[in-house]
Design a protein around this motif. Structure first.
Motif, mmCIF file in Angstrom:
data_model
loop_
_atom_site.group_PDB
_atom_site.id
_atom_site.type_symbol
_atom_site.label_atom_id
_atom_site.label_comp_id
_atom_site.label_asym_id
_atom_site.label_seq_id
_atom_site.Cartn_x
_atom_site.Cartn_y
_atom_site.Cartn_z
ATOM 1 N N ASP A 127 0.981 -1.825 -0.152
ATOM 2 C CA ASP A 127 0.137 -0.463 0.061
ATOM 3 C C ASP A 127 0.843 1.385 -0.301
ATOM 4 O OD1 ASP A 127 -2.217 -1.608 0.154
ATOM 5 O OD2 ASP A 127 -3.467 -1.058 1.696
ATOM 6 N N ASP A 129 1.907 2.712 -2.112
ATOM 7 C CA ASP A 129 1.244 4.674 -3.074
ATOM 8 C C ASP A 129 0.134 5.303 -2.284
ATOM 9 O OD1 ASP A 129 3.063 4.085 -5.753
ATOM 10 O OD2 ASP A 129 1.714 3.434 -6.196
ATOM 11 N N ALA A 130 -0.752 4.751 -1.548
ATOM 12 C CA ALA A 130 -1.773 4.928 -0.612
ATOM 13 C C ALA A 130 -1.349 5.945 0.528
ATOM 14 C CB ALA A 130 -2.293 4.257 -0.464
ATOM 15 N N ASN A 133 1.771 9.815 -1.059
ATOM 16 C CA ASN A 133 1.567 9.932 -2.240
ATOM 17 C C ASN A 133 1.616 11.376 -2.272
ATOM 18 O OD1 ASN A 133 -1.172 11.317 -1.116
ATOM 19 N ND2 ASN A 133 -2.072 9.738 -1.213
ATOM 20 N N GLU A 134 1.951 12.226 -3.556
ATOM 21 C CA GLU A 134 2.719 13.544 -2.957
ATOM 22 C C GLU A 134 1.840 14.258 -2.061
ATOM 23 O OE1 GLU A 134 -0.466 12.852 -6.160
ATOM 24 O OE2 GLU A 134 0.881 11.972 -5.980
ATOM 25 N N LYS A 135 0.723 14.203 -1.680
ATOM 26 C CA LYS A 135 -0.622 14.716 -0.433
ATOM 27 C C LYS A 135 0.108 14.288 0.639
ATOM 28 C CE LYS A 135 -3.104 16.605 -4.324
ATOM 29 N NZ LYS A 135 -4.467 16.893 -4.333
ATOM 30 N N ALA A 136 0.730 13.291 0.625
ATOM 31 C CA ALA A 136 0.528 12.510 1.902
ATOM 32 C C ALA A 136 1.093 12.917 3.244
ATOM 33 C CB ALA A 136 1.404 11.214 1.683
ATOM 34 N N THR A 140 -2.916 11.015 7.230
ATOM 35 C CA THR A 140 -2.884 10.506 6.033
ATOM 36 C C THR A 140 -2.395 9.136 5.103
ATOM 37 O OG1 THR A 140 -2.339 11.135 3.974
ATOM 38 C CG2 THR A 140 -4.017 11.967 4.542
#
Length: 160
Positions: A127, A129-130, A133-136, A140
């Motif tokens: 997981d 990418d979850a 990610n760029e907004k992590a 999150t």
């Protein structure tokens, strides 16, 4: 790097140790040297002993000894988020490859048994990418981590 992980765990765990053992936390100073401390200066001396004598407070939290028995188990997800926040970049690197000191430290903060560490690492890696990610953010990433753990029957027990 091991020192950084240990310091992060100690920092994240310090409020847990404090709650379980009073103002001085757990360790040699509280359990052996000043077990009946009730004056402010005794608490200061116990806390100094806990934090300065050969890392005994860290050892106590890891092993569940020296008055740190309550810390021998899963810690709160709030502490996991603080750990993730403080170690986001290195954790992302470790999760990407499915191993590493920071990933192992996170598993310890969450309370994952040694026998389940490989499963934990694989679930997070799957997981990635979850989580990163760029907004992590740490929030999150924690949400994605708990979702990955909830999806694995052997990791669900660590979610409380």
């Amino acid at each position: 790097m091991k020192k950084i992980a240990a310091i992060a765990i100690l920092t994240a765990s310090s409020s847990f140790a404090l709650a379980a053992n009073g103002p001085a936390g757990c360790g040699l100073g509280t359990a052996v040297v000043f077990p009946d401390a009730d004056e402010w200066h005794e608490h200061v001396m116990a806390a100094t002993t806990n934090s300065s004598v050969s890392g005994n407070q860290t050892f106590g939290m890891t092993s569940g000894t020296l008055g740190c028995e309550a810390a021998n188990g899963p810690l709160s997800l709030e502490m996991a988020q603080a750990f993730i926040d403080d170690n986001m970049d290195q954790l992302a690197a470790d999760v990407a490859v499915g191993e590493g000191e920071t990933l192992n430290a996170l598993a310890e903060v969450v309370g994952v048994d040694l026998s389940d560490r490989a499963t934990f690492a694989a679930a997070l890696q799957a997981d990635f990418d979850a989580m990163f990610n760029e907004k992590a953010t740490s929030a999150t990433a924690l949400e994605a981590m708990t979702a990955a753990m909830a999806a694995d029957a052997s990791l669900q027990k660590y979610l409380g």
